[in-house]
Scaffold this motif. Structure first.
Motif: not given
Length: 102
Positions: A62-86
């Motif tokens: 049974s599904i208790e919860k679905i979460i879709e967080p908005l995660e913006i990390r401007k100073n992480d170059p690795w994350k910026a490549k795979f998850y661009p801010l735009k």
């Protein structure tokens, strides 16, 4: 458990436009070229949110919860490549399912 959000998987990370159908599911292989010019193959299995939810229900969770967080990390170059801010401003990169076995 968490996964890359299915909607972010269909988007071009540079143009922030869809490059494939959300309904095209299954195995996807992509080649990424690293700064040292080496090539790396990444394998992903694309699923719709309904595929994930229905699979959990079909095996007795049974599904208790679905979460879709908005995660913006401007100073992480690795994350910026795979998850661009735009892109992250439009679609969060992650979807989290909280489920328990019945």
């Amino acid at each position: 458990f968490s996964l890359d959000h299915p909607f972010s998987a269909i988007m071009d990370r540079k143009t922030v436009k869809p490059v494939r159908s959300y309904y095209r599911t299954g195995k996807l292989e992509e080649i990424d070229i690293w700064p040292d010019r080496s090539k790396h193959i990444f394998v992903m299995y694309l699923r719709k949110v309904s595929d994930i939810v229905n699979s959990l229900i079909n095996v007795g969770f049974s599904i208790e919860k679905i979460i879709e967080p908005l995660e913006i990390r401007k100073n992480d170059p690795w994350k910026a490549k795979f998850y661009p801010l735009k892109l992250v401003k439009i679609i969060g990169p992650t979807i989290i399912f909280k489920a328990k076995k019945n």
